[in-house]
Scaffold this active site. Sequence first.
Site, PDB file in Angstrom:
ATOM      1  N   PRO A  86      -7.425 -13.510   1.131  1.00 25.63           N
ATOM      2  CA  PRO A  86      -6.293 -14.023   0.369  1.00 25.63           C
ATOM      3  C   PRO A  86      -5.074 -13.157   0.671  1.00 25.63           C
ATOM      4  CG  PRO A  86      -7.785 -12.774  -1.058  1.00 25.63           C
ATOM      5  CD  PRO A  86      -8.435 -12.858   0.291  1.00 25.63           C
ATOM      6  N   MET A  87      -3.956 -13.787   0.987  1.00 28.49           N
ATOM      7  CA  MET A  87      -2.718 -13.023   1.216  1.00 28.49           C
ATOM      8  C   MET A  87      -1.561 -13.811   0.621  1.00 28.49           C
ATOM      9  SD  MET A  87      -2.983 -11.361   5.029  1.00 28.49           S
ATOM     10  CE  MET A  87      -3.609 -12.823   5.860  1.00 28.49           C
ATOM     11  N   GLN A 102      -8.758 -17.864  -6.031  1.00 29.61           N
ATOM     12  CA  GLN A 102      -8.755 -16.516  -6.600  1.00 29.61           C
ATOM     13  C   GLN A 102      -7.897 -16.458  -7.865  1.00 29.61           C
ATOM     14  OE1 GLN A 102      -6.458 -12.973  -5.151  1.00 29.61           O
ATOM     15  NE2 GLN A 102      -8.498 -12.184  -4.700  1.00 29.61           N
ATOM     16  N   CYS A 108      -5.401  -6.160  -6.270  1.00 29.93           N
ATOM     17  CA  CYS A 108      -3.964  -6.164  -5.989  1.00 29.93           C
ATOM     18  C   CYS A 108      -3.311  -4.887  -6.532  1.00 29.93           C
ATOM     19  CB  CYS A 108      -3.306  -7.398  -6.606  1.00 29.93           C
ATOM     20  SG  CYS A 108      -1.571  -7.480  -6.163  1.00 29.93           S
ATOM     21  N   LYS A 150     -13.117  -9.528  -5.732  1.00 29.47           N
ATOM     22  CA  LYS A 150     -12.502  -8.806  -4.619  1.00 29.47           C
ATOM     23  C   LYS A 150     -11.921  -7.516  -5.161  1.00 29.47           C
ATOM     24  CE  LYS A 150      -9.495  -9.159  -0.677  1.00 29.47           C
ATOM     25  NZ  LYS A 150      -8.313  -8.432  -1.093  1.00 29.47           N
ATOM     26  N   ASN A 210     -13.967  -5.518   4.143  1.00 25.69           N
ATOM     27  CA  ASN A 210     -12.567  -5.869   4.403  1.00 25.69           C
ATOM     28  C   ASN A 210     -11.739  -4.606   4.679  1.00 25.69           C
ATOM     29  OD1 ASN A 210      -9.807  -6.442   2.305  1.00 25.69           O
ATOM     30  ND2 ASN A 210     -10.023  -7.466   4.265  1.00 25.69           N
ATOM     31  N   GLY A 211     -10.816  -4.760   5.611  1.00 24.45           N
ATOM     32  CA  GLY A 211      -9.884  -3.690   5.914  1.00 24.45           C
ATOM     33  C   GLY A 211      -9.836  -3.380   7.392  1.00 24.45           C
ATOM     34  N   ASP A 212      -8.653  -3.679   8.000  1.00 23.99           N
ATOM     35  CA  ASP A 212      -8.363  -3.256   9.375  1.00 23.99           C
ATOM     36  C   ASP A 212      -9.221  -3.935  10.441  1.00 23.99           C
ATOM     37  OD1 ASP A 212      -6.719  -1.572   7.957  1.00 23.99           O
ATOM     38  OD2 ASP A 212      -7.911   0.231   8.315  1.00 23.99           O
ATOM     39  N   ARG A 247      -4.515  -9.121   7.630  1.00 23.23           N
ATOM     40  CA  ARG A 247      -3.344  -8.957   8.505  1.00 23.23           C
ATOM     41  C   ARG A 247      -3.673  -9.175   9.975  1.00 23.23           C
ATOM     42  NH1 ARG A 247      -2.226  -3.147   6.456  1.00 23.23           N
ATOM     43  NH2 ARG A 247      -4.507  -3.317   6.409  1.00 23.23           N
TER      44      ARG A 247
HETATM   45  C1  LIG Z   1       1.033  -9.834   2.299  1.00 23.18           C
HETATM   46  C2  LIG Z   1      -0.287  -9.581   1.647  1.00 23.18           C
HETATM   47  C3  LIG Z   1      -0.641 -10.310   0.523  1.00 23.18           C
HETATM   48  C4  LIG Z   1      -1.873 -10.088  -0.101  1.00 23.18           C
HETATM   49  N1  LIG Z   1      -2.219 -10.853  -1.182  1.00 23.18           N
HETATM   50  C5  LIG Z   1      -3.470 -10.708  -1.737  1.00 23.18           C
HETATM   51  C6  LIG Z   1      -3.918 -11.562  -2.783  1.00 23.18           C
HETATM   52  O1  LIG Z   1      -3.217 -12.504  -3.222  1.00 23.18           O
HETATM   53  N2  LIG Z   1      -5.152 -11.341  -3.309  1.00 23.18           N
HETATM   54  C7  LIG Z   1      -5.971 -10.331  -2.839  1.00 23.18           C
HETATM   55  O2  LIG Z   1      -7.085 -10.160  -3.332  1.00 23.18           O
HETATM   56  N3  LIG Z   1      -5.573  -9.529  -1.825  1.00 23.18           N
HETATM   57  C8  LIG Z   1      -4.357  -9.705  -1.271  1.00 23.18           C
HETATM   58  N4  LIG Z   1      -3.995  -8.921  -0.203  1.00 23.18           N
HETATM   59  C9  LIG Z   1      -4.962  -7.939   0.341  1.00 23.18           C
HETATM   60  C10 LIG Z   1      -5.764  -8.562   1.501  1.00 23.18           C
HETATM   61  O3  LIG Z   1      -6.569  -9.629   1.039  1.00 23.18           O
HETATM   62  C11 LIG Z   1      -6.663  -7.514   2.171  1.00 23.18           C
HETATM   63  O4  LIG Z   1      -7.536  -6.993   1.208  1.00 23.18           O
HETATM   64  C12 LIG Z   1      -5.885  -6.368   2.784  1.00 23.18           C
HETATM   65  O5  LIG Z   1      -4.762  -6.831   3.496  1.00 23.18           O
HETATM   66  C13 LIG Z   1      -6.777  -5.516   3.705  1.00 23.18           C
HETATM   67  O6  LIG Z   1      -7.322  -6.318   4.720  1.00 23.18           O
HETATM   68  P1  LIG Z   1      -6.675  -6.371   6.228  1.00 23.18           P
HETATM   69  O7  LIG Z   1      -6.648  -4.949   6.726  1.00 23.18           O
HETATM   70  O8  LIG Z   1      -7.592  -7.241   6.998  1.00 23.18           O
HETATM   71  O9  LIG Z   1      -5.289  -6.920   6.086  1.00 23.18           O
HETATM   72  C14 LIG Z   1      -2.759  -9.109   0.400  1.00 23.18           C
HETATM   73  C15 LIG Z   1      -2.392  -8.382   1.553  1.00 23.18           C
HETATM   74  C16 LIG Z   1      -1.190  -8.615   2.173  1.00 23.18           C
HETATM   75  C17 LIG Z   1      -0.836  -7.827   3.410  1.00 23.18           C
END
Ligand SMILES: Cc1cc2nc3c(=O)[nH]c(=O)nc-3n(C[C@H](O)[C@H](O)[C@H](O)COP(=O)(O)O)c2cc1C
Length: 345
Positions: A16-17, A70, A101, A140, A199-201, A224
């Site tokens: 979710p982003m 979510q 968050c 999450k 999750n992460g990176d 990302r």
């Molecule tokens: C722009 C942005 C918006 C995000 N919005 C949410 C969200 O609405 N809900 C959530 O649980 N995590 C949110 N996240 C966190 C991501 O789901 C994820 O946990 C985090 O970016 C780490 O994973 P990644 O390294 O693959 O990006 C957001 C992250 C980014 C960068």
Amino acid sequence: MSTYLDFPKPWLFLAPMDGVADWAFREVCYRFGADITVSELVSVGGVINCPQRVLPEIGARHGARPFIVQLVGHRPEEFRRAARIVTDSLPVVGIDINMGCPTALVVGSGNGSALLRNPALAAEIVAATCAGTHLPVSVKLRSGWDRPNLPEWAPLLEAAGAQLLSVHGRTREQQFGGTADHEVIAAVKRVVHIPVVGNGDIVSSATARAMLETTSVDGLMVGRGAKGNPWLFAELQAELKSSDSYRQQSISFGDVIREQSRLTFADQGPRKAPMAIRKHLAGYSRNSPSAAVLRAALKTLFSWDDVEGWIAKLEASFGQTPPKMDAPDRLGFGNRVGLGGFDER
Ligand SMILES: Cc1cc2nc3c(=O)[nH]c(=O)nc-3n(C[C@H](O)[C@H](O)[C@H](O)COP(=O)(O)O)c2cc1C
């Protein structure tokens, strides 16, 4: 009854982003091989008080593709009611609870990662959500508030009824700094009996494989790393699940971007769409020789014609050289990338 938890592992989730993983981007990611996507965070109060406005905005229009909503909030009874409304109104396969968050606005209201400081309330929220839905309830989380202590209390969430935990290997205090900690994810996996998603990176098949090998998780969640690179899912399907079908058909780099833009305009309308698509275009242009100029031009995009013209410039900036994205060279398509059918749904 079979649920998404019965799908072949490792599950590939689009994270979710908020403001990024909108309906159009989720569609593109499904078509490149994301198994499951999750909505942007949705407030339980919004669902309860303004369902007519909030439910359509969630964009639960993915046909048969598995989609999870979510919810964010901090009052157990509101989670129960919101889970009931979402379950009764939308074609979704699960309800996820946001306990990660880190933003001041969300945390200041006692929501998101603020719940990491109150495991008893977190468990109460899980139990209340389960009482409102027959669908699998997932949570999450980050690894902790200011220290990675999630393994100490993750079993409380399982006991309360959670059927899956997704863990971003950073504390709230870390925000997005440093690197995601695989050890804490592995430790959570060891102390619960329900599936855990790492999750992460994750930005490549190598980083995905490292997450799987070091943590033994059941699924991977990519955030990302998919922005400007939805092909990553095709690579992960092929490398981790021996499923080549997502990269067998081909569509040009520019056509993928045009298609995502078209879907964004169709979904959000001509007033909102230019703002919504700009951040994705920035991602798609990051390997262009003219990235800086193209990025600067993003703020001049106000219409479909502007966006189309910008995409043509992006394509031209690569000349005869295929766009150098993170994955396609390894996919072996030159500047053609695989896509399992860009059909209308
Ligand atoms: C722009 C942005 C918006 C995000 N919005 C949410 C969200 O609405 N809900 C959530 O649980 N995590 C949110 N996240 C966190 C991501 O789901 C994820 O946990 C985090 O970016 C780490 O994973 P990644 O390294 O693959 O990006 C957001 C992250 C980014 C960068």
